[in-house]
Design an enzyme around this catalytic site. Structure first.
Site, PDB file in Angstrom:
ATOM      1  CG  ASP A 126      -1.868   0.952   1.436  1.00  0.00           C
ATOM      2  OD1 ASP A 126      -1.961   1.815   0.387  1.00  0.00           O
ATOM      3  OD2 ASP A 126      -2.663   1.253   2.246  1.00  0.00           O
ATOM      4  CG  ASP A 183      -3.335   3.810  -2.703  1.00  0.00           C
ATOM      5  OD1 ASP A 183      -4.351   3.208  -3.062  1.00  0.00           O
ATOM      6  OD2 ASP A 183      -3.132   4.428  -1.653  1.00  0.00           O
ATOM      7  CD  GLU A 184      -5.145  -0.131  -0.550  1.00  0.00           C
ATOM      8  OE1 GLU A 184      -5.578  -1.347  -0.541  1.00  0.00           O
ATOM      9  OE2 GLU A 184      -5.658   0.771   0.062  1.00  0.00           O
TER      10      GLU A 184
END
Ligand SMILES: [Mg+2]
Length: 413
Positions: free
Chosen positions: A9, A105-106
């Site tokens: 993350d 973003d993960e």
């Protein structure tokens, strides 16, 4: 065989990218905000310094400025965030091709088969973290575990630029005390039901009577208990097999050439309903629309509009399209009529990531819209598209219901 799954993350992603773009921002409290010119814009993301000074995601700009007068506010730059998101994935792909994005973003990474090649799991996680930091100037939190959900919880428990490992011998201690809503499948409604059943923590769910949960939720009941025990069989997808959808569009040639605003609006709204429904079905939100008109002499006019708030709602899309339409078409001045219209939603992002920007704008409004969309989808899927209609679309016999999604090719013939 026991699996080794990482959940990576990126920390303060939007704000961190802004600091990479402009390194002097690093020593300044910085926030990425809805609309910096409007005092009512809200904070979408903040850098570590702004966070340490008490700036919170969701704060209104003018309030944040009271807390921190020298706060720098910048507009989101989604194309650059998308670029960095892809660069990070390229680093992940050096270590495994089982890379499954979850939002911008993960990512989950299954490194089970990479151990022989790259050594032990912690070393791999550490190398990934260092590569991202050294090559892109961004930091990640990594959760490492034997199930996808535990890996995800692990990255939440890890600090910035840290790795948190959850093993078969310590998951009860590390995970079970967490509130059950930390599981991504537990939304507001399910949480209320769980509270009534006295399921408050993940441990409560893990140890709950399976039969009762199956009776209430069917197969999902069993699945939920498996998740809470780290036993769900969900695989990390292979990155190369992920569908890359770039745009979702629909177009139609009108039954009669269109010579007035109302008829044009009806077609636009009709097409937007279809595009928005397809976006929802495929789990996307759009941040840009392309709008094209073909007139009765086969001339084509095309324009696009980008917007900051991602959407998969028909009214939102229609509003953007009508803006473009008013700008590029004038019935009193134009000598031709409209023969065909096409609408295409592009700059697609997963609907799972949009809570980051969306919940801040106007939560109630968005929830209302989502509810309405879901109800409409349900009725249309069950009884057919024609069973429910907007008042605007009554008396619209010029609309050709034969809309097509590969219309653009035909359109550009
Ligand atoms: Mg993040």
């Amino acid at each position: 065989m026991q699996r080794t799954i990482l959940h990576c993350d990126l920390n303060n992603f939007y704000a961190s990218v802004e600091c990479v773009k402009n390194p002097h921002y690093k020593d300044t409290p910085l926030a990425v905000t809805g609309n910096p010119k409007k005092r009512t814009g809200v904070i979408l993301a903040k850098n570590t310094l702004a966070k340490s000074l008490g700036i919170k995601t969701g704060d209104v700009i003018w309030k944040a400025k009271q807390v921190c007068p020298n706060l720098i506010c910048v507009s989101p730059d989604f194309p650059t965030y998308a670029k960095y998101s892809n660069l990070v994935k390229q680093i992940y792909l050096r270590y495994t091709d089982h890379v499954e994005p979850f939002g911008i973003d993960e990512c989950w990474l299954d490194i089970t088969n990479s151990l022989k090649l790259f050594g032990n799991a912690f070393n791999i996680a550490n190398r990934i973290k260092e590569d991202v930091k050294n090559e892109l100037g961004l930091t990640i939190s990594i959760g490492m575990s034997f199930s996808k959900m535990f890996a995800k919880l692990g990255s939440k428990l890890a600090g910035n630029n840290e790795i948190n490992i959850i093993t078969k011998s310590d998951y009860k201690e590390k995970i079970w005390h967490l509130p059950v809503e930390k599981l991504i499948f537990v939304g507001k409604r399910r949480l209320q039901q769980f509270k009534k059943m006295n399921i408050n923590t993940i441990g409560d769910l893990a140890n709950f009577d399976k039969e009762i949960l199956i009776e209430k939720y069917g197969v999902n009941g069993e699945y939920l208990i498996k998740i809470a025990n780290g036993m769900e069989p969900d695989k990390v997808a292979n990155f190369n097999n992920l569908k890359t959808v770039k745009s979702i569009g629909n177009g139609t040639t009108s039954i009669v050439d269109i010579d007035n605003y109302k008829q044009a609006k009806q077609v636009i709204v009709y097409l937007c309903e279809s595009v928005a429904k397809r976006l929802r079905e495929q789990g996307f939100m759009s941040m840009c629309v392309h709008f094209s008109i073909k007139d009765n002499l086969f001339n084509t006019i095309s324009h696009s509009k980008s917007f900051d708030t991602p959407t998969n709602n028909a009214d939102d899309l229609a509003k953007h399209c009508l803006d473009i339409f008013s700008y590029c078409w004038n019935f009193t001045k134009n000598t031709t009529l409209i023969r065909a219209i096409r609408i295409s939603a592009t700059s697609l992002i997963s609907d799972k990531q949009t809570f980051q920007t969306n919940f801040l704008i106007n939560n109630n409004e968005i929830e209302k819209k989502n509810k309405k969309d879901k109800t409409l989808d349900f009725i249309k899927n069950k009884y057919g598209d024609s069973k429910i209609k907007r008042a605007l679309l009554l008396n619209a016999s010029h609309i050709n219901c034969e809309i097509s999604d590969d219309f653009f090719e035909k359109f550009e013939e």
